[in-house]
Motif scaffolding. Sequence first.
Motif, PDB file in Angstrom:
ATOM      1  N   ILE A 135       0.864  -1.178   0.000  1.00  0.00           N
ATOM      2  CA  ILE A 135       0.000   0.000   0.000  1.00  0.00           C
ATOM      3  C   ILE A 135       0.902   1.229   0.000  1.00  0.00           C
ATOM      4  N   PHE A 136       0.616   2.173  -0.872  1.00  0.00           N
ATOM      5  CA  PHE A 136       1.465   3.365  -0.949  1.00  0.00           C
ATOM      6  C   PHE A 136       0.601   4.617  -1.060  1.00  0.00           C
ATOM      7  N   ALA A 137       1.142   5.717  -0.558  1.00  0.00           N
ATOM      8  CA  ALA A 137       0.429   6.991  -0.578  1.00  0.00           C
ATOM      9  C   ALA A 137       0.417   7.564  -1.987  1.00  0.00           C
ATOM     10  N   ASP A 138      -0.592   8.344  -2.270  1.00  0.00           N
ATOM     11  CA  ASP A 138      -0.670   9.037  -3.554  1.00  0.00           C
ATOM     12  C   ASP A 138       0.363  10.163  -3.555  1.00  0.00           C
ATOM     13  N   PRO A 139       1.390  10.093  -4.423  1.00  0.00           N
ATOM     14  CA  PRO A 139       2.391  11.168  -4.450  1.00  0.00           C
ATOM     15  C   PRO A 139       1.779  12.531  -4.747  1.00  0.00           C
ATOM     16  N   CYS A 140       0.595  12.533  -5.372  1.00  0.00           N
ATOM     17  CA  CYS A 140      -0.084  13.783  -5.726  1.00  0.00           C
ATOM     18  C   CYS A 140      -1.229  14.093  -4.768  1.00  0.00           C
ATOM     19  N   GLY A 141      -1.243  13.441  -3.608  1.00  0.00           N
ATOM     20  CA  GLY A 141      -2.267  13.729  -2.617  1.00  0.00           C
ATOM     21  C   GLY A 141      -2.214  15.185  -2.191  1.00  0.00           C
ATOM     22  N   LYS A 142      -3.385  15.812  -2.031  1.00  0.00           N
ATOM     23  CA  LYS A 142      -3.442  17.238  -1.727  1.00  0.00           C
ATOM     24  C   LYS A 142      -3.248  17.520  -0.240  1.00  0.00           C
ATOM     25  N   SER A 143      -3.427  16.524   0.594  1.00  0.00           N
ATOM     26  CA  SER A 143      -3.120  16.616   2.023  1.00  0.00           C
ATOM     27  C   SER A 143      -3.023  15.198   2.561  1.00  0.00           C
ATOM     28  N   PHE A 144      -2.528  15.056   3.801  1.00  0.00           N
ATOM     29  CA  PHE A 144      -2.289  13.719   4.339  1.00  0.00           C
ATOM     30  C   PHE A 144      -2.635  13.645   5.822  1.00  0.00           C
ATOM     31  N   SER A 145      -3.087  12.476   6.217  1.00  0.00           N
ATOM     32  CA  SER A 145      -3.153  12.111   7.633  1.00  0.00           C
ATOM     33  C   SER A 145      -2.106  11.034   7.870  1.00  0.00           C
ATOM     34  N   GLY A 146      -1.811  10.772   9.118  1.00  0.00           N
ATOM     35  CA  GLY A 146      -0.800   9.774   9.446  1.00  0.00           C
ATOM     36  C   GLY A 146       0.541  10.363   9.823  1.00  0.00           C
ATOM     37  N   ARG A 147       0.702  11.665   9.575  1.00  0.00           N
ATOM     38  CA  ARG A 147       1.934  12.365   9.962  1.00  0.00           C
ATOM     39  C   ARG A 147       1.578  13.694  10.621  1.00  0.00           C
ATOM     40  N   ASP A 148       0.540  13.668  11.438  1.00  0.00           N
ATOM     41  CA  ASP A 148       0.014  14.917  11.981  1.00  0.00           C
ATOM     42  C   ASP A 148       0.925  15.563  13.011  1.00  0.00           C
ATOM     43  N   ALA A 149       1.689  14.754  13.743  1.00  0.00           N
ATOM     44  CA  ALA A 149       2.544  15.281  14.811  1.00  0.00           C
ATOM     45  C   ALA A 149       3.990  15.329  14.339  1.00  0.00           C
ATOM     46  N   TRP A 150       4.652  16.438  14.526  1.00  0.00           N
ATOM     47  CA  TRP A 150       6.041  16.611  14.099  1.00  0.00           C
ATOM     48  C   TRP A 150       6.968  15.731  14.942  1.00  0.00           C
ATOM     49  N   GLY A 151       7.813  14.957  14.264  1.00  0.00           N
ATOM     50  CA  GLY A 151       8.879  14.209  14.924  1.00  0.00           C
ATOM     51  C   GLY A 151       8.428  13.094  15.827  1.00  0.00           C
ATOM     52  N   LYS A 152       7.214  12.608  15.700  1.00  0.00           N
ATOM     53  CA  LYS A 152       6.704  11.560  16.567  1.00  0.00           C
ATOM     54  C   LYS A 152       7.131  10.200  16.033  1.00  0.00           C
ATOM     55  N   LEU A 153       7.968   9.498  16.785  1.00  0.00           N
ATOM     56  CA  LEU A 153       8.585   8.259  16.299  1.00  0.00           C
ATOM     57  C   LEU A 153       7.581   7.154  16.035  1.00  0.00           C
ATOM     58  N   ASP A 154       6.510   7.065  16.851  1.00  0.00           N
ATOM     59  CA  ASP A 154       5.594   5.941  16.684  1.00  0.00           C
ATOM     60  C   ASP A 154       4.668   6.107  15.488  1.00  0.00           C
ATOM     61  N   GLN A 155       4.776   7.231  14.752  1.00  0.00           N
ATOM     62  CA  GLN A 155       3.956   7.367  13.553  1.00  0.00           C
ATOM     63  C   GLN A 155       4.756   7.142  12.270  1.00  0.00           C
ATOM     64  N   VAL A 156       6.057   6.799  12.435  1.00  0.00           N
ATOM     65  CA  VAL A 156       6.905   6.679  11.262  1.00  0.00           C
ATOM     66  C   VAL A 156       6.444   5.571  10.326  1.00  0.00           C
ATOM     67  N   HIS A 157       5.813   4.526  10.879  1.00  0.00           N
ATOM     68  CA  HIS A 157       5.346   3.425  10.036  1.00  0.00           C
ATOM     69  C   HIS A 157       3.842   3.514   9.749  1.00  0.00           C
ATOM     70  N   ASN A 158       3.215   4.610  10.159  1.00  0.00           N
ATOM     71  CA  ASN A 158       1.800   4.787   9.835  1.00  0.00           C
ATOM     72  C   ASN A 158       1.605   4.925   8.328  1.00  0.00           C
ATOM     73  N   GLN A 159       0.514   4.408   7.834  1.00  0.00           N
ATOM     74  CA  GLN A 159       0.196   4.575   6.423  1.00  0.00           C
ATOM     75  C   GLN A 159      -0.292   6.003   6.165  1.00  0.00           C
ATOM     76  N   LYS A 160       0.358   6.680   5.248  1.00  0.00           N
ATOM     77  CA  LYS A 160      -0.106   8.015   4.870  1.00  0.00           C
ATOM     78  C   LYS A 160      -1.334   7.884   3.973  1.00  0.00           C
ATOM     79  N   ARG A 161      -2.389   8.624   4.337  1.00  0.00           N
ATOM     80  CA  ARG A 161      -3.632   8.571   3.568  1.00  0.00           C
ATOM     81  C   ARG A 161      -4.084   9.994   3.249  1.00  0.00           C
ATOM     82  N   SER A 162      -4.739  10.133   2.099  1.00  0.00           N
ATOM     83  CA  SER A 162      -5.218  11.441   1.665  1.00  0.00           C
ATOM     84  C   SER A 162      -6.739  11.487   1.687  1.00  0.00           C
ATOM     85  N   PRO A 163      -7.325  12.580   2.147  1.00  0.00           N
ATOM     86  CA  PRO A 163      -8.783  12.711   2.069  1.00  0.00           C
ATOM     87  C   PRO A 163      -9.229  12.902   0.624  1.00  0.00           C
TER      88      PRO A 163
END
Length: 625
Positions: free
Chosen positions: A86-114
């Motif tokens: 599963i991979f994020a859309d490189p052209c996604g207009k915004s993303f969830s899954g990386r909402d917090a800056w520098g948070k280590l436990d989100q590094v493997h979260n799947q990036k998703r676009s609305p």
Amino acid sequence: MDIEILEGYNHEMGIEMLADGFVASAISHGARCSMVLYERNVKNAVKVLDFPLEYRMGDVWNMRVKVDDIKALKTMEYAFFDGEHIFADPCGKSFSGRDAWGKLDQVHNQKRSPLYQEDFDWEGDKPLHRSESETILYRLHVRGFTKSASSKCVQRGTFAGIVEKIDYLQTLGITAIDLMPCQEFEEIMMPDRRDPYGNDLPTGKINYWGYTRACHYAPKASFSKKRPRNAVNEMKTLVKEMHRAGIEVIVEFYFDGSEIQTYVLGALRYWVREFHLDGIHITGRAPLELIAQDPYLKRTKIIAQYYPQDIDRSGHLSTFNDNFLVDMRKFLKGDEGMLERVMFHVQDRQGGIWPIHYMADVRGFSLQDMVSYDIKHNEANGEDNRDGSDYNYSWNCGAEGVSRKKGVLNLRKKQIKNALLLLFLSQGIPCIVAGDEFGQSRKGNNNAYCQDNEISWIDWKLSHKNEELLKFVQKLIAFRKAHRAFCAKEAPRLMDFKGYGKPDISYHGVNVWQPRTEHWRRQLGVLYFGKYNEDQSIYVLYNMHWESHKFDLPHPETNQKWHVVIDTTQENGFLPLPLPVGAAISMPPRSIKILVSQEAFNLVKVTKVPKRKKLLTIEDGNMKS
């Protein structure tokens, strides 16, 4: 919700919403490709839509998705699936899954676009299209600009935090901000060599600068406030409010060369169209010739390190490189053989391409560190001080780092004022880095790429501690704006092409009309003849020698005298009242003076913008509220 899949093709990669659904396009090299739909804040997928093989064109998969309940899509997010990953859309207009800056436990979260982006009311906003001749650039990092508690911002470290500082930026006098990379990049640094078993662990470092691969269509989610989190509209609000204050917005994009050309052009066009950008700053490896010639970007300021020699020099291109910095720093610290290079930079306009000049950048020493350190001090980076350039062209003024010696401190203050005059009195576009206007130090670190802390964050307490320097910068910006000789729309010709009796700009030595450039000389006079700009004549004297020198002065106009208005040996730089002088003047060691004709220093006001708080004015060289 009933779904019907039809043939459909997108003008761009990614998602295009329709009245009854959407069109999706994705690049995948495998034998299949699918679109994975999620409900917002729900981990597991609710639907998987396979791209029909018959709608594949090369490696681009396309489909149109028609639904009977369009409202159901408004809470959905998506990613793509290539049969293995599963991979994020490189052209996604915004993303969830990386909402917090520098948070280590989100590094493997799947990036998703609305699927849906909220509407935004621009209220008639458009790019400002300010002339390059009027541009004064202010370079900043979105997070570092207001992250420190000393900023006293409510939304620290965000796009909204910059909006809270608009009054300050107006008072300073800059006309454009240049935001360092603020697209969706991975700030948590991973090992260069990947674990074949997929057990990669973070290195423990943060990529603070953002010079890495990114999803370039999307503003960085962690640069927006938490509630409600909407990086797209927060970035749009920043642009709209900056435009309302008369300040242009330029955004830096880093490309590593792996991106296809259509992706690069698509991302840049999208930001200019959707975010009303006034300019784009390209770093890394990108198809510069295509970008410069793109008809969609012809009225957008484009900044790059260099351009191909045969590029169309149509006026909207600017260069951003260290040429000015290297030469002027050498001259500043008294190196030999620099006068011809200084004369070049004072009048350089590069044949239709505007050079952006700076004495300090985020990479390298800050302006304060340039006069405080001889060598780099990058130990905090954890690389045994091996990283970063060994060539800083700096001089510590007699003591390395922090010093209490009065003589050293006074010399550093004078050298900073000298550096600022070298910058703002040269043709081209002047650029200062946030914090340099009040003496921000990075503690000698010239490669603070991983320093997400007080080394990189702006210390706003310095704006009070070093208020004298800040006011000098404010006055100097106002002085430049008031005298078109330093920012004329037409490049100087160094000749009397209108028959006024003197060239528009002329060079002199300690004797007038006799510029001497022997390698051991460090003295220069520059005369700006006022008639060419409907202004008073201005004479700038440079003495970068460690000894005093006497300069003869050119004859002023009839019934006029030369008056000193700026003297870097004086504590405030600007004289309270213009000081008349005779036929010659003594220049102390390492000093710059500006002389104007008798009527040259009239009232100069910083442009006032409605609906903003108090602004400072300059009257007879004094700052007033």
